[in-house]
Design an enzyme around this catalytic site. Sequence first.
Site, mmCIF file in Angstrom:
data_model
loop_
_atom_site.group_PDB
_atom_site.id
_atom_site.type_symbol
_atom_site.label_atom_id
_atom_site.label_comp_id
_atom_site.label_asym_id
_atom_site.label_seq_id
_atom_site.Cartn_x
_atom_site.Cartn_y
_atom_site.Cartn_z
ATOM 1 N N ASN A 21 31.037 64.776 69.681
ATOM 2 C CA ASN A 21 30.841 63.339 69.864
ATOM 3 C C ASN A 21 29.568 63.122 70.680
ATOM 4 O O ASN A 21 29.562 63.329 71.893
ATOM 5 C CB ASN A 21 32.065 62.760 70.593
ATOM 6 C CG ASN A 21 31.900 61.305 70.924
ATOM 7 O OD1 ASN A 21 31.007 60.633 70.402
ATOM 8 N ND2 ASN A 21 32.754 60.792 71.797
ATOM 9 N N TRP A 22 28.501 62.698 69.995
ATOM 10 C CA TRP A 22 27.212 62.563 70.679
ATOM 11 C C TRP A 22 27.065 61.224 71.397
ATOM 12 O O TRP A 22 26.014 60.925 71.966
ATOM 13 C CB TRP A 22 26.063 62.792 69.677
ATOM 14 C CG TRP A 22 26.034 64.195 69.153
ATOM 15 C CD1 TRP A 22 26.680 65.278 69.694
ATOM 16 C CD2 TRP A 22 25.347 64.686 68.001
ATOM 17 N NE1 TRP A 22 26.427 66.407 68.952
ATOM 18 C CE2 TRP A 22 25.615 66.078 67.900
ATOM 19 C CE3 TRP A 22 24.530 64.099 67.026
ATOM 20 C CZ2 TRP A 22 25.094 66.871 66.879
ATOM 21 C CZ3 TRP A 22 24.007 64.888 66.011
ATOM 22 C CH2 TRP A 22 24.287 66.262 65.944
ATOM 23 N N LYS A 23 28.083 60.414 71.339
ATOM 24 C CA LYS A 23 28.101 59.135 72.069
ATOM 25 C C LYS A 23 26.778 58.389 71.864
ATOM 26 O O LYS A 23 26.261 58.372 70.744
ATOM 27 C CB LYS A 23 28.404 59.395 73.554
ATOM 28 C CG LYS A 23 29.643 60.273 73.741
ATOM 29 C CD LYS A 23 30.175 60.259 75.137
ATOM 30 C CE LYS A 23 31.420 61.150 75.219
ATOM 31 N NZ LYS A 23 32.153 60.994 76.439
ATOM 32 N N HIS A 108 38.391 55.637 70.964
ATOM 33 C CA HIS A 108 37.893 56.429 72.094
ATOM 34 C C HIS A 108 38.037 55.609 73.378
ATOM 35 O O HIS A 108 37.852 54.392 73.362
ATOM 36 C CB HIS A 108 36.432 56.809 71.850
ATOM 37 C CG HIS A 108 35.946 57.831 72.839
ATOM 38 N ND1 HIS A 108 35.581 57.488 74.116
ATOM 39 C CD2 HIS A 108 35.818 59.176 72.744
ATOM 40 C CE1 HIS A 108 35.238 58.595 74.770
ATOM 41 N NE2 HIS A 108 35.368 59.623 73.955
ATOM 42 N N GLU A 110 36.186 55.187 75.821
ATOM 43 C CA GLU A 110 35.001 54.399 76.206
ATOM 44 C C GLU A 110 34.939 53.087 75.427
ATOM 45 O O GLU A 110 34.418 52.088 75.913
ATOM 46 C CB GLU A 110 33.727 55.247 76.010
ATOM 47 C CG GLU A 110 33.595 56.277 77.126
ATOM 48 C CD GLU A 110 32.857 57.541 76.751
ATOM 49 O OE1 GLU A 110 32.203 57.569 75.691
ATOM 50 O OE2 GLU A 110 32.947 58.518 77.518
ATOM 51 N N GLU A 180 42.879 62.916 74.902
ATOM 52 C CA GLU A 180 41.781 62.885 75.861
ATOM 53 C C GLU A 180 42.205 62.096 77.097
ATOM 54 O O GLU A 180 42.062 60.865 77.129
ATOM 55 C CB GLU A 180 40.560 62.191 75.247
ATOM 56 C CG GLU A 180 40.029 62.865 74.009
ATOM 57 C CD GLU A 180 38.542 62.580 73.837
ATOM 58 O OE1 GLU A 180 37.773 63.527 73.817
ATOM 59 O OE2 GLU A 180 38.174 61.394 73.768
ATOM 60 N N GLY A 186 34.086 63.461 80.875
ATOM 61 C CA GLY A 186 32.809 63.455 81.595
ATOM 62 C C GLY A 186 32.935 63.735 83.084
ATOM 63 O O GLY A 186 31.977 63.565 83.824
ATOM 64 N N SER A 222 35.789 67.036 79.150
ATOM 65 C CA SER A 222 35.115 68.079 79.934
ATOM 66 C C SER A 222 35.272 69.481 79.344
ATOM 67 O O SER A 222 35.351 70.461 80.095
ATOM 68 C CB SER A 222 35.595 68.050 81.391
ATOM 69 O OG SER A 222 35.197 66.843 82.002
ATOM 70 N N GLY A 243 32.157 66.021 74.161
ATOM 71 C CA GLY A 243 31.085 65.056 74.363
ATOM 72 C C GLY A 243 29.839 65.758 74.889
ATOM 73 O O GLY A 243 29.100 66.405 74.142
ATOM 74 N N GLY A 244 29.629 65.665 76.210
ATOM 75 C CA GLY A 244 28.404 66.158 76.850
ATOM 76 C C GLY A 244 27.943 67.537 76.370
ATOM 77 O O GLY A 244 26.767 67.718 76.019
#
Length: 263
Positions: A21-23, A108, A110, A180, A186, A222, A243-244
């Site tokens: 997931n490159w957000k 998600h 976010e 999640e 994150g 994470s 993600g990150g």
Amino acid sequence: MMFARLLSPYRCPPMKILVANWKMELGVRESVALARGVVRGLRGLKEVPHVYLAPSHPALTDVAKVLGRSRVLLAAQDVFGEVQGAYTGFVSAKQIKEVGAGAVIIGHSERRMFAGETDADVARKFAQAVEHHLDPIVCVGEPAAVRENGEALAYVHDQLDAILASADVSKRRRLIVAYEPIWAIGSGVTPTIHDVREMHRAIRERFEEAGMERVSVLYGGSVNSENVYEFVSDSEVDGVLVGGASTRLNSLMELIGVVSEVS
Ligand code: PGA
């Protein structure tokens, strides 16, 4: 009974799954370059897990061209819950399908947090994805305070109920649920494998009660190249949503390497 009969052609993917997931982290050119790197990196590998790349909407078309007929799959990060109409700035499931994505992340945290999405919105999005033959990757997970109060299972249960009530699941091609916990996203903090296992079991049970026995349950929050093995080597974990650590080629390829080892 009815559900079981309708869903019998569905089979869980034998391979583990990794969703990147490159957000809103990467531009279009960066997304294309990273996708190219992944396709190159996987060339020649015999065992490849199911890898979904999820760039921002503006990069979907270009990344779709890069992925072409490779084994890497394309996912959008969101979809609107209506078919078509006067909805400025929204993107429909049909449009996502048209630009070449085969899956979509839904609900998600976010989006729930920054766009105010409710369980009802998530349910409508799920229904749209199913209707347009996009594989839904549905995110669920509790806030920290809920976990501290010992109510995480009930919280996620309610999120799942909203989804289960929403769509004609007989049209579903593949269902992926990502657990999640919001406090793990994150933050560098992860739940214990015991807590992940317990939640994944509960999620599976909820779908089994609805007659759906083959749902892939991923862990997200994470995940990095150091902790990914602990998650994906567990039989209750069908893969990871990252993600990150998925936004840089080296660490993404390391993650894919570990996931393919255990697949
Ligand atoms: P993270 O994000 O890996 O950066 O924690 C996961 C997610 O939000 O899906």
